[in-house]
Design a protein around this motif. Structure first.
Motif, PDB file in Angstrom:
ATOM      1  N   ALA A 172      88.344 -25.760 -36.910  1.00 29.72           N
ATOM      2  CA  ALA A 172      89.058 -24.504 -36.690  1.00 29.72           C
ATOM      3  C   ALA A 172      88.224 -23.528 -35.872  1.00 29.72           C
ATOM      4  O   ALA A 172      88.754 -22.795 -35.021  1.00 29.72           O
ATOM      5  CB  ALA A 172      89.444 -23.876 -38.026  1.00 29.72           C
ATOM      6  N   GLY A 173      86.926 -23.493 -36.098  1.00 29.61           N
ATOM      7  CA  GLY A 173      86.070 -22.603 -35.317  1.00 29.61           C
ATOM      8  C   GLY A 173      86.035 -22.972 -33.848  1.00 29.61           C
ATOM      9  O   GLY A 173      86.079 -22.091 -32.974  1.00 29.61           O
ATOM     10  N   VAL A 174      85.950 -24.263 -33.545  1.00 31.92           N
ATOM     11  CA  VAL A 174      85.953 -24.703 -32.146  1.00 31.92           C
ATOM     12  C   VAL A 174      87.286 -24.357 -31.485  1.00 31.92           C
ATOM     13  O   VAL A 174      87.331 -23.892 -30.338  1.00 31.92           O
ATOM     14  CB  VAL A 174      85.664 -26.210 -32.058  1.00 31.92           C
ATOM     15  N   VAL A 175      88.383 -24.566 -32.216  1.00 31.62           N
ATOM     16  CA  VAL A 175      89.708 -24.258 -31.665  1.00 31.62           C
ATOM     17  C   VAL A 175      89.835 -22.765 -31.378  1.00 31.62           C
ATOM     18  O   VAL A 175      90.306 -22.360 -30.296  1.00 31.62           O
ATOM     19  CB  VAL A 175      90.809 -24.725 -32.636  1.00 31.62           C
ATOM     20  N   LEU A 176      89.414 -21.919 -32.305  1.00 35.46           N
ATOM     21  CA  LEU A 176      89.511 -20.474 -32.105  1.00 35.46           C
ATOM     22  C   LEU A 176      88.658 -20.014 -30.919  1.00 35.46           C
ATOM     23  O   LEU A 176      89.071 -19.130 -30.160  1.00 35.46           O
ATOM     24  CB  LEU A 176      89.088 -19.746 -33.379  1.00 35.46           C
ATOM     25  N   PHE A 177      87.493 -20.594 -30.762  1.00 37.28           N
ATOM     26  CA  PHE A 177      86.646 -20.216 -29.624  1.00 37.28           C
ATOM     27  C   PHE A 177      87.320 -20.575 -28.305  1.00 37.28           C
ATOM     28  O   PHE A 177      87.347 -19.768 -27.368  1.00 37.28           O
ATOM     29  CB  PHE A 177      85.288 -20.909 -29.735  1.00 37.28           C
ATOM     30  N   HIS A 178      87.881 -21.769 -28.206  1.00 35.88           N
ATOM     31  CA  HIS A 178      88.566 -22.175 -26.977  1.00 35.88           C
ATOM     32  C   HIS A 178      89.803 -21.329 -26.723  1.00 35.88           C
ATOM     33  O   HIS A 178      90.108 -20.994 -25.562  1.00 35.88           O
ATOM     34  CB  HIS A 178      88.938 -23.649 -27.056  1.00 35.88           C
ATOM     35  N   VAL A 179      90.516 -20.974 -27.774  1.00 32.38           N
ATOM     36  CA  VAL A 179      91.697 -20.135 -27.602  1.00 32.38           C
ATOM     37  C   VAL A 179      91.301 -18.749 -27.099  1.00 32.38           C
ATOM     38  O   VAL A 179      91.926 -18.191 -26.183  1.00 32.38           O
ATOM     39  CB  VAL A 179      92.476 -20.037 -28.921  1.00 32.38           C
ATOM     40  N   ALA A 180      90.252 -18.179 -27.666  1.00 29.41           N
ATOM     41  CA  ALA A 180      89.819 -16.840 -27.264  1.00 29.41           C
ATOM     42  C   ALA A 180      89.414 -16.795 -25.806  1.00 29.41           C
ATOM     43  O   ALA A 180      89.745 -15.838 -25.083  1.00 29.41           O
ATOM     44  CB  ALA A 180      88.672 -16.384 -28.165  1.00 29.41           C
ATOM     45  N   PHE A 181      88.706 -17.814 -25.338  1.00 29.93           N
ATOM     46  CA  PHE A 181      88.243 -17.794 -23.953  1.00 29.93           C
ATOM     47  C   PHE A 181      89.285 -18.367 -22.994  1.00 29.93           C
ATOM     48  O   PHE A 181      89.116 -18.234 -21.780  1.00 29.93           O
ATOM     49  CB  PHE A 181      86.924 -18.554 -23.831  1.00 29.93           C
ATOM     50  N   GLY A 182      90.325 -18.993 -23.493  1.00 34.69           N
ATOM     51  CA  GLY A 182      91.385 -19.469 -22.622  1.00 34.69           C
ATOM     52  C   GLY A 182      92.494 -18.468 -22.422  1.00 34.69           C
ATOM     53  O   GLY A 182      93.258 -18.556 -21.449  1.00 34.69           O
ATOM     54  N   LEU A 183      92.603 -17.475 -23.305  1.00 34.77           N
ATOM     55  CA  LEU A 183      93.712 -16.525 -23.217  1.00 34.77           C
ATOM     56  C   LEU A 183      93.646 -15.589 -22.007  1.00 34.77           C
ATOM     57  O   LEU A 183      94.697 -15.289 -21.436  1.00 34.77           O
ATOM     58  CB  LEU A 183      93.792 -15.700 -24.500  1.00 34.77           C
ATOM     59  N   PRO A 184      92.479 -15.072 -21.588  1.00 31.07           N
ATOM     60  CA  PRO A 184      92.511 -14.177 -20.417  1.00 31.07           C
ATOM     61  C   PRO A 184      93.141 -14.819 -19.183  1.00 31.07           C
ATOM     62  O   PRO A 184      93.989 -14.208 -18.523  1.00 31.07           O
ATOM     63  CB  PRO A 184      91.026 -13.846 -20.201  1.00 31.07           C
ATOM     64  N   PHE A 185      92.754 -16.045 -18.868  1.00 29.24           N
ATOM     65  CA  PHE A 185      93.364 -16.708 -17.708  1.00 29.24           C
ATOM     66  C   PHE A 185      94.838 -17.006 -17.965  1.00 29.24           C
ATOM     67  O   PHE A 185      95.667 -16.901 -17.056  1.00 29.24           O
ATOM     68  CB  PHE A 185      92.624 -18.004 -17.400  1.00 29.24           C
ATOM     69  N   ALA A 186      95.179 -17.373 -19.204  1.00 28.76           N
ATOM     70  CA  ALA A 186      96.571 -17.669 -19.519  1.00 28.76           C
ATOM     71  C   ALA A 186      97.454 -16.439 -19.355  1.00 28.76           C
ATOM     72  O   ALA A 186      98.540 -16.509 -18.758  1.00 28.76           O
ATOM     73  CB  ALA A 186      96.671 -18.207 -20.956  1.00 28.76           C
ATOM     74  N   VAL A 187      97.010 -15.289 -19.846  1.00 30.84           N
ATOM     75  CA  VAL A 187      97.785 -14.059 -19.708  1.00 30.84           C
ATOM     76  C   VAL A 187      97.904 -13.658 -18.243  1.00 30.84           C
ATOM     77  O   VAL A 187      98.978 -13.257 -17.772  1.00 30.84           O
ATOM     78  CB  VAL A 187      97.139 -12.939 -20.541  1.00 30.84           C
ATOM     79  N   PHE A 188      96.815 -13.773 -17.508  1.00 30.76           N
ATOM     80  CA  PHE A 188      96.839 -13.443 -16.081  1.00 30.76           C
ATOM     81  C   PHE A 188      97.832 -14.320 -15.327  1.00 30.76           C
ATOM     82  O   PHE A 188      98.642 -13.833 -14.529  1.00 30.76           O
ATOM     83  CB  PHE A 188      95.431 -13.606 -15.510  1.00 30.76           C
ATOM     84  N   LEU A 189      97.787 -15.611 -15.575  1.00 28.41           N
ATOM     85  CA  LEU A 189      98.668 -16.541 -14.861  1.00 28.41           C
ATOM     86  C   LEU A 189     100.125 -16.321 -15.240  1.00 28.41           C
ATOM     87  O   LEU A 189     100.998 -16.220 -14.363  1.00 28.41           O
ATOM     88  CB  LEU A 189      98.253 -17.979 -15.170  1.00 28.41           C
ATOM     89  N   MET A 190     100.424 -16.231 -16.536  1.00 25.18           N
ATOM     90  CA  MET A 190     101.807 -16.129 -16.975  1.00 25.18           C
ATOM     91  C   MET A 190     102.408 -14.771 -16.608  1.00 25.18           C
ATOM     92  O   MET A 190     103.585 -14.686 -16.253  1.00 25.18           O
ATOM     93  CB  MET A 190     101.886 -16.356 -18.480  1.00 25.18           C
ATOM     94  N   ARG A 191     101.624 -13.715 -16.700  1.00 24.62           N
ATOM     95  CA  ARG A 191     102.164 -12.398 -16.329  1.00 24.62           C
ATOM     96  C   ARG A 191     102.563 -12.375 -14.859  1.00 24.62           C
ATOM     97  O   ARG A 191     103.636 -11.882 -14.493  1.00 24.62           O
ATOM     98  CB  ARG A 191     101.122 -11.326 -16.634  1.00 24.62           C
ATOM     99  N   ASN A 192     101.694 -12.881 -13.989  1.00 25.72           N
ATOM    100  CA  ASN A 192     102.002 -12.876 -12.558  1.00 25.72           C
ATOM    101  C   ASN A 192     103.191 -13.771 -12.235  1.00 25.72           C
ATOM    102  O   ASN A 192     103.976 -13.466 -11.338  1.00 25.72           O
ATOM    103  CB  ASN A 192     100.775 -13.317 -11.760  1.00 25.72           C
ATOM    104  N   PHE A 193     103.333 -14.875 -12.949  1.00 23.57           N
ATOM    105  CA  PHE A 193     104.477 -15.758 -12.701  1.00 23.57           C
ATOM    106  C   PHE A 193     105.771 -15.120 -13.196  1.00 23.57           C
ATOM    107  O   PHE A 193     106.785 -15.131 -12.504  1.00 23.57           O
ATOM    108  CB  PHE A 193     104.247 -17.098 -13.382  1.00 23.57           C
ATOM    109  N   PHE A 194     105.753 -14.565 -14.401  1.00 19.12           N
ATOM    110  CA  PHE A 194     106.965 -13.952 -14.953  1.00 19.12           C
ATOM    111  C   PHE A 194     107.387 -12.720 -14.156  1.00 19.12           C
ATOM    112  O   PHE A 194     108.575 -12.407 -14.085  1.00 19.12           O
ATOM    113  CB  PHE A 194     106.742 -13.574 -16.411  1.00 19.12           C
ATOM    114  N   ALA A 195     106.425 -12.007 -13.553  1.00 19.13           N
ATOM    115  CA  ALA A 195     106.763 -10.818 -12.779  1.00 19.13           C
ATOM    116  C   ALA A 195     107.545 -11.158 -11.524  1.00 19.13           C
ATOM    117  O   ALA A 195     108.186 -10.276 -10.938  1.00 19.13           O
ATOM    118  CB  ALA A 195     105.493 -10.051 -12.412  1.00 19.13           C
TER     119      ALA A 195
END
Length: 307
Positions: A172-195
């Motif tokens: 669970a700790g490894v998963v949470l770390f990857h999720v935390a550092f993967g979210l900035p790029f994910a939000v950036f990509l999805m926001r620009n696509f949805f816009a």
């Protein structure tokens, strides 16, 4: 015919140059140059592709050779002596509980980390693109700024935090770390696509009585398929091939495959008959995923990054 009519008729200008009656045909020299340039480009692409595939081919052939053959000659000798090929190395790796268990641990880490990043990143991207709330642009700037934070900076403080809450050396700790550092790029990509979705389409769906949940699930998500596919592939490859985070936070009794292969090097030295098949098994799954969805990966990444 009257004289006035005859006098009014203009005389043709014999000195005026004749106009071309059709498109100008390229000269033979330009056609030859175009063919040569196209052939050179194709040849260069083939050469680059061969160089790019050479390490993978060499790893595959090395994994199919006996330890004695590996010690005596290079993998390219298989091209002239195909009798060296054998499946004994793969049989030994599959009978090794450490390697097979590490593959299962890698799946247990990669799948949740990828799914959570896609779900949370899509929701946040929709909110930043189409919902009005105080400080929306500033919050998005903060998310984009997190892209510049290196993973190495967070290892020590996050290790202390995970140790305090009991997540250190857990899946669970490894998963949470990857999720935390993967979210900035994910939000950036999805926001620009949805816009890029037409505003008229969103307004028409709202006039038809669609709420935010239905608008997101019935309109936005189907249109965001390429971006979601590219995000999933990017996150999957990053988590699957990671070794630094797994080496620090993963359980030492059930490490991911990258850490398990590193431990094999530490225990057995240059035991290539174990490392080569293990490494090829660890890379065949992400390679298959990437080649299966490479079109969606490229189209979604380009669409979401150029807004």
């Amino acid at each position: 015919m009257s004289a006035s009519t005859t006098a009014a008729r203009p005389e043709p200008d014999e000195a005026a140059p004749s106009r071309p009656t059709g498109p100008r045909r390229p000269s033979p020299g330009s056609r030859l140059a175009a063919r040569l340039s196209g052939g050179l480009v194709q040849f260069a692409l083939v050469v680059v592709g061969l160089f790019w595939l050479m390490p993978t081919v060499g790893l595959l052939l090395s994994s199919l050779r006996a330890p004695g053959d590996i010690a005596e000659s290079g993998w390219w000798t298989v091209l002239t002596a195909p009798a060296q090929l054998t499946l004994e190395n793969y049989r030994g790796v599959l009978e090794d509980g450490a390697i097979t268990g590490s593959l299962l641990s890698t799946v247990a880490i990669t799948v949740p980390a990828t799914v959570l990043v896609i779900v949370i990143g899509s929701l946040a991207g929709y909110a930043f693109a189409w919902l009005e709330f105080p400080g929306r642009d500033w919050w998005f700037v903060l998310v984009v700024a997190l892209l510049a934070v290196p993973v190495q900076v967070a290892l020590v403080p996050v290790s202390e935090l995970f140790g305090w809450v009991g997540l250190f050396e857990t899946t669970a700790g490894v998963v949470l770390f990857h999720v935390a550092f993967g979210l900035p790029f994910a939000v950036f990509l999805m926001r620009n696509f949805f816009a890029q979705i037409p505003k008229e389409l969103m307004e028409a769906a709202r006039l038809d009585g669609a709420g935010e949940v239905r608008l997101f699930t019935r309109v936005v998500l189907p249109l965001g398929g390429p971006a979601i596919a590219s995000l999933g592939i990017f996150q999957f490859l990053w988590v699957w091939n990671d070794m630094l985070v797994a080496l620090v936070f993963a359980d030492s009794d059930s490490p991911p495959v990258t850490v398990a292969l590193q431990q094999q090097v530490r225990q057995f030295g240059n035991n290539i008959d174990i490392l080569a098949p293990g490494a090829f098994l660890s890379m065949i799954i992400p390679l298959a995923v990437f080649f299966a969805f490479q079109r969606q990966f490229v189209s979604g990444l380009m669409s979401g990054a150029v807004k």
